[in-house]
Design an enzyme around this catalytic site. Sequence first.
Site, PDB file in Angstrom:
ATOM      1  N   ASN A 181       0.868  -1.186   0.000  1.00  0.00           N
ATOM      2  CA  ASN A 181       0.000   0.000   0.000  1.00  0.00           C
ATOM      3  C   ASN A 181       0.900   1.229   0.000  1.00  0.00           C
ATOM      4  O   ASN A 181       1.811   1.345   0.820  1.00  0.00           O
ATOM      5  CB  ASN A 181      -0.895  -0.009   1.246  1.00  0.00           C
ATOM      6  CG  ASN A 181      -1.902  -1.130   1.215  1.00  0.00           C
ATOM      7  OD1 ASN A 181      -2.450  -1.470   0.174  1.00  0.00           O
ATOM      8  ND2 ASN A 181      -2.156  -1.747   2.369  1.00  0.00           N
ATOM      9  N   HIS A 192       3.176  -6.661   2.507  1.00  0.00           N
ATOM     10  CA  HIS A 192       2.286  -7.608   3.168  1.00  0.00           C
ATOM     11  C   HIS A 192       2.412  -8.936   2.419  1.00  0.00           C
ATOM     12  O   HIS A 192       2.269  -8.964   1.183  1.00  0.00           O
ATOM     13  CB  HIS A 192       0.830  -7.155   3.052  1.00  0.00           C
ATOM     14  CG  HIS A 192       0.493  -5.860   3.731  1.00  0.00           C
ATOM     15  ND1 HIS A 192      -0.202  -5.798   4.926  1.00  0.00           N
ATOM     16  CD2 HIS A 192       0.740  -4.572   3.379  1.00  0.00           C
ATOM     17  CE1 HIS A 192      -0.386  -4.527   5.265  1.00  0.00           C
ATOM     18  NE2 HIS A 192       0.177  -3.767   4.346  1.00  0.00           N
ATOM     19  N   GLY A 201      -4.327   3.625   1.384  1.00  0.00           N
ATOM     20  CA  GLY A 201      -4.505   3.304   2.795  1.00  0.00           C
ATOM     21  C   GLY A 201      -3.221   2.998   3.542  1.00  0.00           C
ATOM     22  O   GLY A 201      -3.253   2.327   4.575  1.00  0.00           O
ATOM     23  N   HIS A 247       6.740  -1.516   3.514  1.00  0.00           N
ATOM     24  CA  HIS A 247       6.532  -2.900   3.951  1.00  0.00           C
ATOM     25  C   HIS A 247       5.763  -3.654   2.885  1.00  0.00           C
ATOM     26  O   HIS A 247       4.863  -3.107   2.256  1.00  0.00           O
ATOM     27  CB  HIS A 247       5.788  -2.958   5.286  1.00  0.00           C
ATOM     28  CG  HIS A 247       4.559  -2.096   5.354  1.00  0.00           C
ATOM     29  ND1 HIS A 247       4.617  -0.725   5.530  1.00  0.00           N
ATOM     30  CD2 HIS A 247       3.244  -2.394   5.254  1.00  0.00           C
ATOM     31  CE1 HIS A 247       3.401  -0.230   5.543  1.00  0.00           C
ATOM     32  NE2 HIS A 247       2.540  -1.217   5.363  1.00  0.00           N
TER      33      HIS A 247
HETATM   34  P1  5GP Z   1      -0.469  -0.351   5.782  1.00  0.00           P
HETATM   35  O1  5GP Z   1      -1.894  -0.003   6.133  1.00  0.00           O
HETATM   36  O2  5GP Z   1       0.463   0.816   6.041  1.00  0.00           O
HETATM   37  O3  5GP Z   1      -0.282  -0.957   4.430  1.00  0.00           O
HETATM   38  O4  5GP Z   1      -0.064  -1.525   6.775  1.00  0.00           O
HETATM   39  C1  5GP Z   1       0.318  -1.318   8.094  1.00  0.00           C
HETATM   40  C2  5GP Z   1       0.105  -2.630   8.809  1.00  0.00           C
HETATM   41  O5  5GP Z   1       0.776  -2.564  10.048  1.00  0.00           O
HETATM   42  C3  5GP Z   1      -1.378  -2.935   9.095  1.00  0.00           C
HETATM   43  O6  5GP Z   1      -1.737  -4.158   8.467  1.00  0.00           O
HETATM   44  C4  5GP Z   1      -1.413  -3.018  10.620  1.00  0.00           C
HETATM   45  O7  5GP Z   1      -2.294  -4.027  11.084  1.00  0.00           O
HETATM   46  C5  5GP Z   1       0.022  -3.291  10.988  1.00  0.00           C
HETATM   47  N1  5GP Z   1       0.391  -2.800  12.308  1.00  0.00           N
HETATM   48  C6  5GP Z   1       0.100  -1.573  12.838  1.00  0.00           C
HETATM   49  N2  5GP Z   1       0.598  -1.484  14.079  1.00  0.00           N
HETATM   50  C7  5GP Z   1       1.245  -2.669  14.325  1.00  0.00           C
HETATM   51  C8  5GP Z   1       1.968  -3.182  15.451  1.00  0.00           C
HETATM   52  O8  5GP Z   1       2.150  -2.516  16.479  1.00  0.00           O
HETATM   53  N3  5GP Z   1       2.464  -4.438  15.348  1.00  0.00           N
HETATM   54  C9  5GP Z   1       2.293  -5.198  14.233  1.00  0.00           C
HETATM   55  N4  5GP Z   1       2.823  -6.439  14.227  1.00  0.00           N
HETATM   56  N5  5GP Z   1       1.624  -4.750  13.145  1.00  0.00           N
HETATM   57  C10 5GP Z   1       1.105  -3.500  13.201  1.00  0.00           C
END
Ligand code: 5GP
Length: 119
Positions: free
Chosen positions: A92, A107, A98, A105
């Site tokens: 993302n 996923h 989002g 990162h």
């Molecule tokens: P994004 O929305 O930026 O693509 O993904 C961020 C991801 O980080 C989300 O899937 C969210 O669940 C994960 N995330 C947010 N805070 C934490 C955390 O404290 N620990 C872990 N393991 N994942 C987190």
Amino acid sequence: MTDCLFCAMVAGDIPADVVHETERTFAFRDIAPQAPTHVLVIPKDHHATAGLLVGADPTLLAEVVAAAHAVAVQEGLATEDGPEPGYRLVANTGPAAGQTVHHVHLHVLGGRDLAWPPG
Ligand code: 5GP
Ligand code: ZN
């Protein structure tokens, strides 16, 4: 980088359920899994997005992708030389997609059938 959640996890200041690590990459289970396997793979160095990372250090982006594939193999989502049963890599990027954590990162999602197109 200060005030970055994922940098803090790499530093060990915030706990992480680590599933894979190399000299320059780090992989841990997502806190809110969206599939039976949901792992986040990051470079240990801070870069905000894949686009910025590939400009700054393309080899490191390749290492992140290689680590994501290694995680998929480890999790039973693929073999070394084959894509069965399969998995999805998602990056993302920016507000419309989002992105909530501004440390690039991937996923790694798998363990169930994944609908296409995603939302
Ligand atoms: P994004 O929305 O930026 O693509 O993904 C961020 C991801 O980080 C989300 O899937 C969210 O669940 C994960 N995330 C947010 N805070 C934490 C955390 O404290 N620990 C872990 N393991 N994942 C987190
Ligand atoms: Zn960071």
